[in-house]
Design a protein around this motif. Structure first.
Motif, short mmCIF file in Angstrom:
data_model
loop_
_atom_site.label_atom_id
_atom_site.label_comp_id
_atom_site.label_asym_id
_atom_site.label_seq_id
_atom_site.Cartn_x
_atom_site.Cartn_y
_atom_site.Cartn_z
N SER A 1 0.84 -1.20 0.00
CA SER A 1 0.00 0.00 0.00
C SER A 1 0.87 1.24 0.00
CB SER A 1 -0.92 0.01 1.23
OG SER A 1 -1.64 1.22 1.30
N ASP A 23 -3.39 6.28 -2.81
CA ASP A 23 -4.29 5.35 -3.49
C ASP A 23 -5.52 6.07 -4.01
OD1 ASP A 23 -2.53 3.34 -2.98
OD2 ASP A 23 -3.60 2.57 -1.22
N LEU A 24 -6.09 6.93 -3.17
CA LEU A 24 -7.27 7.69 -3.61
C LEU A 24 -6.92 8.61 -4.77
CD1 LEU A 24 -8.90 8.62 -0.18
CD2 LEU A 24 -9.63 6.85 -1.80
N GLY A 66 -4.51 8.15 -6.95
CA GLY A 66 -4.32 7.32 -8.14
C GLY A 66 -5.64 6.88 -8.75
N ARG A 67 -6.57 6.49 -7.91
CA ARG A 67 -7.88 6.09 -8.43
C ARG A 67 -8.59 7.27 -9.07
NH1 ARG A 67 -9.98 2.46 -3.26
NH2 ARG A 67 -8.34 0.85 -3.41
N GLY A 104 -6.98 7.89 -12.38
CA GLY A 104 -7.38 6.85 -13.33
C GLY A 104 -8.81 7.04 -13.79
N GLY A 105 -9.69 7.39 -12.84
CA GLY A 105 -11.07 7.62 -13.24
C GLY A 105 -11.22 8.79 -14.17
N ARG A 125 -9.91 7.74 -17.59
CA ARG A 125 -10.88 6.91 -18.32
C ARG A 125 -12.08 7.73 -18.76
NH1 ARG A 125 -9.35 3.32 -14.20
NH2 ARG A 125 -11.15 3.95 -12.94
#
Length: 782
Positions: free
Chosen positions: A136, A142-143, A145-146, A149-150, A153
């Motif tokens: 981790s 992490d948030l 990166g998400r 990524g969102g 996309r």
């Protein structure tokens, strides 16, 4: 302002109008100002710092701990020669330039995918749970990166990502290359400066795995180096064998060519033949030189003989016989001469001498002819000899040249044969050495220190991270406070009034929150909102009320000392905008003026939103609006407050036309009458920039005080209100900053005082002998 034709009832000692001057370039802020700014906005700074510390703590405590193990490798310079030739670059240049290049090459070799695959295969990392455990990077990362990524996309359009294809054995298409790539992500190679040491480190959540991978990496690197050297040796052997086969053929061909050439040119011992011919050529050259010298001498003698007269033969060419004949002929001639004088021609002895002289002359001529012929013959012999010696020399030179040509070609063929033979012998020796080196496991790379499992993680460093977050948070909070302060155009303190606006400052009234305590509250009569007690001068003995009481005392002093002659009697309080605290300020200023023992009247001329009756808890059914409308006299509207020497004239019932009432002749006459019965008159009026009531009254009073709320009232609004007051004939006394956080600003109540000497109220001045009822009765005469 008095109307045309009417005298001005105001005293001649009233203050003259104040013309504000706007400062175009205010002085730079001092460090003390920023210190006070940080203290005033300390909760903002602490909030930003706390937010960053909390975020850092969340990130640090949700991040997987990473351990790093390090192994040390020493790499010495290496110089391998396959062929027995000297290098073109010297060893010194190689050690300076190529050695550093060699180490950098080894650093790159330690970070290759091939080496990583060897380590993965050796430790079976593809099946290792610690190696494959998820890592981790922290909740926040992490948030983020998400989120990225969102968004990516969303921008690119949602398209399904195809799953990686599997091979025939069920593995992934990359043949299990992802463990090697993951291993390279945690592998790090550093070179110690000015040394031959390399630090090979590996980072992993498992400290034992980190040490195993680091050691395996350096061991596989050394093994790979052995294998590369062995493969290079095998390739060198194959190369040498191929070259030896080719050189063997060349050696045989060159030796056969040398033998064939020697036989064809009858060359048995070319060195001895060269010596003999060269000696003979030297002898002929010397003989040719001597013959040429003789020829030159004979030629000179022959030409000399031919050129002289035979009767006068030179002595150098005379022979011994010629000299003897000349001597005998000279004696005979002397004898003939002597006998001719003594005897006649027929004398027998004389004739005998004559015959002897003739014979001697004949012999001398013959001898001279023989000398000339001898010189000619000698010359011919010398010329012939010179010709013969020259021909012999030329012929021998041809022989020597031919021998040299044969010798050169012979030596070329011989040298080629010898060179091929030397090459063959050298390569044969190198081949044998290479065969020995192929079985020798030696390397210039060695492990000086093996990796051990670390006890402390290198990341995350919670203590350092939290301290850094705290420092960044404090810095960001301070920067945000400075930015907000630079964007804030409101009045803060008396410095803003004097430095930035060029206006006089009467003082600073502290906020009820300046002492850090909770202020006293009471319920408002007109609603359910709770408001703090406004009459702070007699609110109690609390710290906050004591500070405000001292501030109002300072304002009172400023008003009383604002003119060298008679102090202003009628003072009008107004503000630029609503809710600036002018009602509370005027009430408290009137209260502190009454505490000096002088009769003080507080007039509420805010006919739109009156508040004075509520503050002093007196009836508001009567007041100025009733008097100005002409329904009653002025004295009946004055109410005596519960504070000694302080009288209040409420606003009265709401009026539909306040500006007309305030600007009426009845208002001017009422102020004139009030001047005769009260020492101080304090008037509370509406805001200047919203209504014109205060501007109408400005010319009729002795001074105007503009109240501004600290941190709320814009500087431009204060300046515009002061300019309007001065432009319409009002006498501006100054600006009073209200509701300031003076405890942390360091200004006290405007003069740099601190409050730490107790909050006991000022002793009341002795009351006048006339009781309050008498004062009220006197006021009825108005």
């Amino acid at each position: 302002m008095p109307r045309a034709g009417e005298p001005d009832d105001r005293p001649s000692t009233a203050l003259q109008p104040y013309r504000p001057v706007v400062q175009q370039q205010p002085e730079p802020r001092s460090l003390a100002y920023y210190y006070r700014l940080i203290l005033d906005r300390r909760w903002l700074v602490l909030s930003v710092a706390a937010t960053l510390v909390v975020l850092a703590a969340v990130q640090l405590f949700t991040t997987t701990r990473i351990y790093r193990a390090t192994a040390t490798v020493q790499i010495d310079p290496e110089s391998s020669k396959v062929l027995p030739y000297e290098e073109v670059v010297s060893d010194q240049v190689y050690s300076v330039w190529a050695s550093e290049e060699y180490r950098l090459t080894q650093v790159s070799n330690l970070q290759t995918l091939a080496l990583a695959q060897r380590v993965v295969a050796r430790l079976n990392l593809g099946q290792n749970e610690a190696f494959n455990a998820p890592v981790s990077s922290g909740l926040l990362r992490d948030l983020w990166g998400r989120l990225r990524g969102g968004v990516a996309r969303l921008l690119a359009g949602a398209r399904p990502v195809p799953a990686p294809a599997a091979d025939e054995e069920g593995g992934e298409a990359d043949g299990g290359g992802w463990p090697a790539a993951a291993l390279l992500g945690g592998l790090q190679v550093d070179q110690l400066r000015n040394t031959r040491m390399l630090l090979v480190s590996y980072s992993s959540p498992d400290p034992r795995l980190a040490a195993r991978v680091a050691n395996a990496a350096v061991e596989e690197f050394i093994e790979q180096h052995f294998e590369s050297k062995y493969e290079a040796t095998l390739r060198a052997q194959e190369f040498l064998r191929k070259e030896l086969r080719e050189l063997q053929v060349k050696v045989e061909e060159s030796e056969e060519a040398l033998l064939t050439y020697a036989r064809a040119n009858d060359i048995q011992n070319i060195n001895e033949r060269e010596t003999i011919n060269l000696q003979k050529l030297a002898d002929l050259s010397n003989e040719k030189t001597a013959v040429e010298n003789d020829l030159r001498a004979a030629s000179a003698r022959y030409r000399a003989v031919q050129a002289v007269n035979r009767q006068e033969f030179p002595d150098s060419l005379k022979t011994g016989a010629m000299q003897e004949l000349e001597l005998r002929l000279a004696e005979v001639e002397r004898s003939l001469a002597a006998m001719s004088d003594r005897f006649g021609p027929e004398w027998p002895a004389l004739k005998a001498l004559q015959r002897e002289a003739v014979a001697l002359r004949s012999q001398l001529a013959a001898e001279r002819a023989r000398v000339v012929e001898s010189a000619r013959l000698e010359y011919q012999v010398a010329a012939e000899r010179n010709r013969q010696v020259g021909e012999a020399l030329a012929q021998h030179r041809t022989v020597v040249d031919e021998l040299n040509t044969d010798s050169i070609q012979y030596n070329i063929i011989k040298r080629e044969a010898e060179t091929n033979k030397q090459l063959y012998e050298g390569l044969l020796q190198r081949l044998k050495e290479t065969g020995v080196a192929a079985g020798l496991r030696s390397s210039n790379i060695r492990i000086t220190e093996r990796a051990v499992p670390p006890g402390v993680p290198i990341y995350p460093n919670k203590q350092r991270g939290l301290m850094l977050a705290l420092m960044l948070g404090l810095g960001a909070g301070v920067a945000l406070a400075v930015v907000l302060d630079s964007l804030d155009n409101s009045i803060k303190d008396s410095e803003d009034v004097t430095d930035r606006l060029g206006l006089p400052a009467l003082g600073v009234v502290p906020s009820a929150r300046s002492n850090g305590r909770r202020p006293r509250w009471r319920r408002s009569r007109q609603g359910t909102n709770l408001t703090p007690s406004a009459l702070v001068a007699h609110a109690g003995s609390g710290s906050g009320s004591g500070q405000a009481w001292e501030a109002y005392r300072a304002v009172r002093t400023s008003l009383l000392l604002s003119h060298s002659g008679k102090p202003p009697q009628v003072v009008l309080f107004t503000s630029a905008l609503a809710s600036e605290g002018k009602t509370t300020t005027s009430a408290n200023v009137a209260l502190v003026l009454a505490q000096t023992g002088a009769r003080t009247l507080l007039v509420d001329l805010d006919l739109r939103k009156p508040r004075q009756a509520e503050l002093f808890e007196i009836p508001g059914e009567r007041g100025m609006s009733t008097y100005l409308s002409g329904n009653t006299d002025l004295s009946s509207q004055i109410v005596e407050s519960r504070f000694p020497k302080l009288f209040v004239l409420p606003a009265g019932p709401p009026a539909p036309n306040p500006p007309e009432l305030i600007g009426s002749e009845r208002m001017r006459k009422g102020l004139t009458l009030l001047r005769d019965y009260f020492t101080h008159i304090v008037i509370d009026t509406p805001p200047v920039l919203q209504v014109t009531d205060a501007l109408v009254l400005g010319p009729w009073v002795d001074g105007v005080v503009v109240v501004a709320r600290s941190g709320r009232t814009p500087r431009n609004a204060v300046l515009q209100s002061c300019l309007q007051v001065s432009r319409l004939g009002g006498r501006l006394l100054g600006v009073l900053v209200n509701d300031a956080h003076v405890r942390h600003s360091g200004y006290g109540y405007g003069y740099g005082y601190g409050y730490g000497y107790g909050d006991s109220p000022e002793p009341r001045a002795a009351e006048e002998a006339t009781p309050p009822t008498a004062g009220a009765a006197a006021a009825k005469k108005l």
